[in-house]
Design a protein around this motif. Structure first.
Motif, PDB file in Angstrom:
ATOM      1  N   LEU A  32       0.830  -1.204   0.000  1.00 23.50           N
ATOM      2  CA  LEU A  32       0.000   0.000   0.000  1.00 23.50           C
ATOM      3  C   LEU A  32       0.866   1.256   0.000  1.00 23.50           C
ATOM      4  N   THR A  54       5.338   3.367  -3.575  1.00 26.56           N
ATOM      5  CA  THR A  54       4.973   4.547  -4.352  1.00 26.56           C
ATOM      6  C   THR A  54       4.948   4.207  -5.837  1.00 26.56           C
ATOM      7  N   PRO A  55       3.896   4.605  -6.493  1.00 28.77           N
ATOM      8  CA  PRO A  55       3.769   4.298  -7.914  1.00 28.77           C
ATOM      9  C   PRO A  55       4.542   5.297  -8.772  1.00 28.77           C
ATOM     10  N   TYR A  56       5.695   5.642  -8.288  1.00 29.91           N
ATOM     11  CA  TYR A  56       6.516   6.572  -9.064  1.00 29.91           C
ATOM     12  C   TYR A  56       7.969   6.264  -8.746  1.00 29.91           C
ATOM     13  N   ARG A  76       0.676   7.133 -14.379  1.00 23.95           N
ATOM     14  CA  ARG A  76      -0.271   8.030 -15.017  1.00 23.95           C
ATOM     15  C   ARG A  76      -0.900   7.396 -16.250  1.00 23.95           C
ATOM     16  N   ASP A 120      11.406   7.634  -7.537  1.00 23.02           N
ATOM     17  CA  ASP A 120      11.902   8.797  -6.803  1.00 23.02           C
ATOM     18  C   ASP A 120      13.335   9.106  -7.224  1.00 23.02           C
ATOM     19  N   ARG A 146      -3.516   5.414 -14.814  1.00 21.03           N
ATOM     20  CA  ARG A 146      -4.521   6.223 -14.128  1.00 21.03           C
ATOM     21  C   ARG A 146      -5.272   7.140 -15.091  1.00 21.03           C
ATOM     22  N   GLN A 147      -4.549   7.697 -16.049  1.00 22.40           N
ATOM     23  CA  GLN A 147      -5.213   8.685 -16.907  1.00 22.40           C
ATOM     24  C   GLN A 147      -5.109   8.365 -18.397  1.00 22.40           C
ATOM     25  N   ALA A 159      13.048  14.662  -8.414  1.00 26.07           N
ATOM     26  CA  ALA A 159      11.770  14.534  -9.116  1.00 26.07           C
ATOM     27  C   ALA A 159      11.164  13.188  -8.775  1.00 26.07           C
ATOM     28  N   ARG A 160       9.822  13.145  -8.777  1.00 24.77           N
ATOM     29  CA  ARG A 160       9.107  11.896  -8.576  1.00 24.77           C
ATOM     30  C   ARG A 160       8.395  11.587  -9.881  1.00 24.77           C
ATOM     31  N   VAL A 161       8.971  10.673 -10.644  1.00 25.73           N
ATOM     32  CA  VAL A 161       8.452  10.404 -11.973  1.00 25.73           C
ATOM     33  C   VAL A 161       7.229   9.510 -11.874  1.00 25.73           C
ATOM     34  N   ASP A 162       6.124  10.044 -12.323  1.00 23.98           N
ATOM     35  CA  ASP A 162       4.838   9.370 -12.236  1.00 23.98           C
ATOM     36  C   ASP A 162       4.800   8.228 -13.256  1.00 23.98           C
TER      37      ASP A 162
END
Lengths: 251, 251, 251, 251, 251, 251, 251, 251
Positions: free
Chosen positions: F26, F29-31, F43, F33, F46-47, F37-40
């Motif tokens: 849980l 992190t889905p990115y 996305r 680090d 998600r989008q 920068a925290r690279v998504d």
């Protein structure tokens, strides 16, 4: 335009023109499409003046291309505004462009003889406003106007302005140019009986906020007969002054 | 203040004052603490003028209390600014306050005879600026100045101003008040050789933005010798004009 | 002016002057027309001080020409404001111009001995405000004033200011210069009993908005006796301070 | 939150909770949905303080409903901000709401005993700032803080402030409230060694632009340790001051 | 200060100090006057922290001089903010200054061990905000705080922020830094139960108006416990965070 | 997301996943680090679209690192916006980045075939708006849209626009881009029956205030169906247009 | 339009229509001229939706007249926006107008059944934003959309928003409405994969500057897919949302 | 003026006038001094038009007095602008004032027959702009112009404007009035070949900022021949239009 449309419809009715051709004609764009620009070739017809090229934000190549197309369509007098010295030099390699470094105008062709109602007075509050004033003055001259320059007659030295009362009171149109507090158009507007075009300039510092101060002052002028154009817009003032100075009966 | 401190220290040294008493004296606040206000009772000593009550945002009861304390401490001349008619009427029940509805000033006591260097000229651009002008004029009178009013002499009708050249050129201080384009101080500043206090007013509409236009214009005045106070601040201009008009040798 | 006019009229009446000559004289411009500038040669007479050249936006050649005309008319003390080092060097080839890089002032001629009412205090909130302060101080000195500099006495370290209470309370005029929150004039205005000229500076970053923050604060000063000039306008403050410091009886 | 989640997962693992029930629980909104408002009932747990009702723009009925739900969930101390007298009267018919007309706060329940680190000083520049100050002071008191009020200690009369140096130098947190030039936080920030929360007020006129002037001044404070909340936001300042005054070790 | 004053007065009373000497002592400025700057040497005593040098607008020579005086008075830890690389190099020739190009801080001396209440979290919305964040973080570290950096956790990718919920909920103070829409402090403010210091940055373009957009958003945060410092003011946020993180009982 | 959570909980219930592992998952992190920068990386899931790198304010090294991580995670199509020529050249050494100097976009991977509902029309008022228009057009193309460019069709030469009525009336989405008075979206909005995305540009001078004029005009458009993005935000317009052009049934 | 024109031309060619008649037809205005208003009767044909009457600044009589003409031309569904209760009552005497006091909409005729692609979510940051939200929601419903209201889900209480993740992630279009810091669209924009229409409201006080703060924040949203309409423009958002929600294939 | 001065000087020379009398004459103010206003009685001579009374901020008594003086000096046609219904009613008791509630103009005397060059077209974007338009139209009529009204021809419904192409292309002067996005003058300016006077109105809400949006748009018009007057300044536009429409040869 109404006339053209009527002729077109009559041609269709007379069957000298097919519906398809009429449709095509109606869609024919009255401009040259350069991909990056649509050069208005009907403006001369529609509004009586040549198109003026707004030089800012265009490359030398783009400007040269637009000029080429215009000249191809028979345009002889062309004005390019807000031209840097570098761009002007590059454009001048492709056509006989003259460059005026003070007004930053590029010019092709000769100016017509003045044929307006009267004289356009271009007045400035200070010496630093001269570049904007020259843009206005040369623009007006390029459209066939006689121009009288009154520079550095700001309101803080009223006698400088008052010693030119006669020129002010006999002008056909007055372009009043000032930065800082922008009071010149109000004072001139109270003395003159002709239209006064106010041009705020970005001359000043601090609370002049790049011409905002002069702009607001001019918009709030309590003298009647004053209207305002954009900050540093010498071209716009010169163009409008010429239009007013060429008013004809239209009853 | 230095003098008072020196005397205090000498009194301690002379043992005519105990350390505790000296400490107490030093902490004695030179104002009356009314909980909601600290009435400055030393300003007369410190700055030579009575405290003025800023009436806006205070209840009638608060103003009456402040006046009561001031009068208890011997203050005879009191000015209340930005007073509404209603509040003035309520305050007047507790003390002999006179109210001037144009300047919105409340006044206690008689005005001193004018004893300044010269005459303070209060000029306005228009009729609508008169309330601010009266606040300035009456304030200056209440501090012992001779005031000359020149109302409605805006720059759009220059002859109205120029017919008073003599008053302008012989003034001790000039308060130039205008809304809209706020050009009056620039023109006066170019004609006069005395300090000019510019007061922008909120008179106008649209792009006057409640006096911002006039304020910016005045701050950018290209006439030297001009300084500016807040929009509609007639009191501040009158106060400062009086101070300048009472300059004395301080070498 | 009235006197001159009267003499003129009497000369016409006495027939020592023809109407045409009188008319000519009345139209004789009391300035030298340089085409790009109208150099005010009567200001000394009209306002008691020499013309000052606003250097920004003028070329070295224009400034040199204006100086040449002024000197031709007998002007010995000349001030040029907002002068860059480069322009100053170019102008200095044509006349004995001295250049002060901190205040960016160009100076010709010697300063007069101080003859004002008292001392002008020039105070700044911080070190970065010094260029504006020097413009004010040197301007005031050039007009015959004794100047005391109090630099870096900002309100966030109140003891720095309070240790100069005596200078503040005995000043003739105070120029209070600050950027950022612009609080110095309010604090000084509450302590002093002389006119305070507030100069906002563009020192700061972010929400200082190039001096807007300090400007607004100063206009809203709740201390009486404070007026404001344009952002970074050290010259204007120095000029006005000198004028106030040279007040004379004008009853 | 992490703890709750872990317990939930363990319950699922222990099969004392079905997946569906867990899912439901996770989706159970920790607020009461009133259709027009989602009343946060977990804030006490999440942030240690009760929800405060922002009264502006809500009808009396909406406020009464929110209070009813809060009280149903055991909330005893409730604060309603920006409440008009009329709305307060209407709400008071449905619950024992007390109304303070100066701070415009509606209050339910008794205030806790002060248990903060020290004293919160609430200082104002003038009398007109008192409503905002009272909003801050009463808010802080309602969250268990001891508050000392220092009203009308503006920088234009510095001795009023300096006579309270001791209170300022021993405060735990200072809320400095001022309109107009907004200089109070800078001066206090230079004297104090505790966090200073600056609150600009809309007190003033003209170039105060409804508090913008004070806001900008405070943001530009050259005193360190100063931060700013919204114009007239007494509640926000009181809330934050309480939070700072209740700091506990969190290493 | 009261104590010092009392001792002084007792010394006068005891005649161990003459009035003249006392007067002198009272006027002794607790700072070093460098003509262009008044270096505050009492701030350590008065506020518990060393003076920080604001580097913008100062020459390398001025900064070096200020550092020299500070070190002469025993100051070991010195921070210089807003230092360009060039100036830092020049200053470093005169003293062992370390330069951090990201935060643009110049540093002398070692940092103290963290001794605050808890951890200061420094969070940014994006990568471009890092220079401001580093200014805040290094400042806080230089004053003895433990700092946790959470960079690029902007609200448009909420999961990046939520995956650090634990750090946010256990922080002692949070510095939330963002440009553009400036929403980070509001979201963090709703999750955390500690003071949140919002720092708007000038990161963005167009309608961000150099940080104005983020500034206004942060001032209007509907999350309680949030206060704001100037645009790009990382130092101010770090300083204030340290002060809050070092709160001690002051009942 | 709900589905993932349900599966996770079921796994815990089934005891195929321990509580600790679930907790860990849980918190995963889905990115990626990258510290700065925290690279998504989610996305896309998600989008439905790849992350786009905002190039302004990032170093070439930072951009290259972000690209590397993205490509490591299988991202093939990457867009970098607001990239300078220099940075692009530096980045291109580390990956096959193509650079478009007009739109200032950096591009990796091939564009998908157009699969939207219809054609996106990108129209500009002038030639100077083309860089913003190209940013919009190329962005839309990179997300799988067919784009039709109509450049230099400003409202002051209405026939240029009207000759493209058919394209306007059959478009799926229109992006209307203009500086100066920003009137193009209003005129197009009155002719079209599809969503119109207005993009103000900073093209202009004086009272255009870097695009503010066009921005305000567009926000006030009296044509319905028009919404606005930030000044010069070609990318945002292209992205949104693509999203609208890919609407699918979601009943 | 092209079709009509072709038919017209063919009729002329077929001589079923004289040139004069054709000319007349071409000039026939496709609107009813009411002297004070030109009611657009072709908009239904041209854009597929009825004309909406902007009620602000129109008298009851003017609105009633416009409605009368519309109904005479067969318009059954009419929306009147920004209608005061008084005006609505007066208009209702002349036609069966229903008035919704929350959204201030006047409505004639029944709403069509929802036939859009999916559901439009209307979310607000607070309770005070509801009037704007209702204007958006009812407008969308009147154009045949299914609307889901999520009120008071502001970002300062993130769990209120997150508990509706499913609605947000399955919406067809989202209208995100907020005042104050205007952060809601950014957070929603980061979660949703549909177009987000941001509506700033004038809810707030102080530095919200009547919605400017929220407006700027929304324009600067770093979430992609967000566009903005005017402050308080619920109608515009509802209209645009409906247009997007009714997208059809136009390849 | 020059002529008068010459005659005066000749009279002195001829000794038909003494110096003292000449001096007196020169100082004779060409206006009636009403204490609160200086009524310009020479404007008719100086500028060819009667004085117009700006009614805002003047009491009924002041207006009545000014009218009385004007009529005493033979003025028959008088215009009073920005008159409230109440004030008009009060003034009408003292003179035969007619009041037009739409334009808020008070009128004395009959209008002259139109004798201008052509027709002045007054066009508005919407119905709510009509009061400003009527102020312009009636003003122009009162100065002897033929006026054609084209109301509600805003750019969002272009066909409404295009159906009046003929009137636009044959106008002598066009007054283009619009609020909101203020695009009407740009579109008209591109179609017409006569001077266009743009009048921004305060019609709109939100980001129209009381007409600022329209004002900026109009100042930035890319159509040549457009100038701008103050927000809502119908009178100024009508006056200027009349002046342009009465241009005569002044070579």
């Amino acid at each position: 335009m109404r006339t053209e449309l009527k002729q077109l419809l009559q041609a269709v009715q007379n069957q000298t023109l097919s519906v398809e051709e009429a449709l095509l004609k109606l869609k024919l764009t009255p401009y040259a499409d350069l991909d990056f620009a649509r050069v208005d070739l009907h403006r001369q017809i529609r509004q009586g003046v040549p198109e003026v090229i707004y030089g800012a934000g265009k490359t030398a190549w783009q400007i040269a291309e637009i000029i080429r197309v215009m000249r191809d369509h028979g345009q002889e007098r062309i004005l390019v505004t807000r031209l840097t010295e570098e761009t002007a030099a590059a454009v001048a390699k492709t056509c006989p462009l003259r460059y005026d470094p003070v007004s930053r105008l590029g010019i092709l062709g000769d100016f017509p003889s003045p044929d307006g109602i009267g004289t356009i007075v271009v007045a400035t509050g200070g010496t630093s406003d001269i570049p904007v004033a020259e843009e206005a003055a040369v623009t007006a001259e390029s459209f066939g106007n006689s121009v009288l320059r009154l520079y550095d007659v700001g309101v803080a030295g009223l006698h400088r302005l008052l010693s030119h009362l006669e020129e002010i009171m006999t002008a056909s149109v007055i372009i009043a140019i000032a930065g800082m507090e922008g009071a010149l158009p109000s004072v001139i507007g109270g003395l003159a009986d002709c239209p006064v075009i106010a041009v705020p300039t970005s001359v000043g510092y601090g609370a002049s906020f790049q011409g905002l101060s002069a702009l607001l002052a001019m918009l709030n002028s309590c003298a009647s007969g004053v209207s305002v154009v954009n900050i540093d817009n010498g071209f716009g003032a010169g163009f409008l002054a010429s239009r007013i100075n060429h008013m004809e009966a239209k009853k």
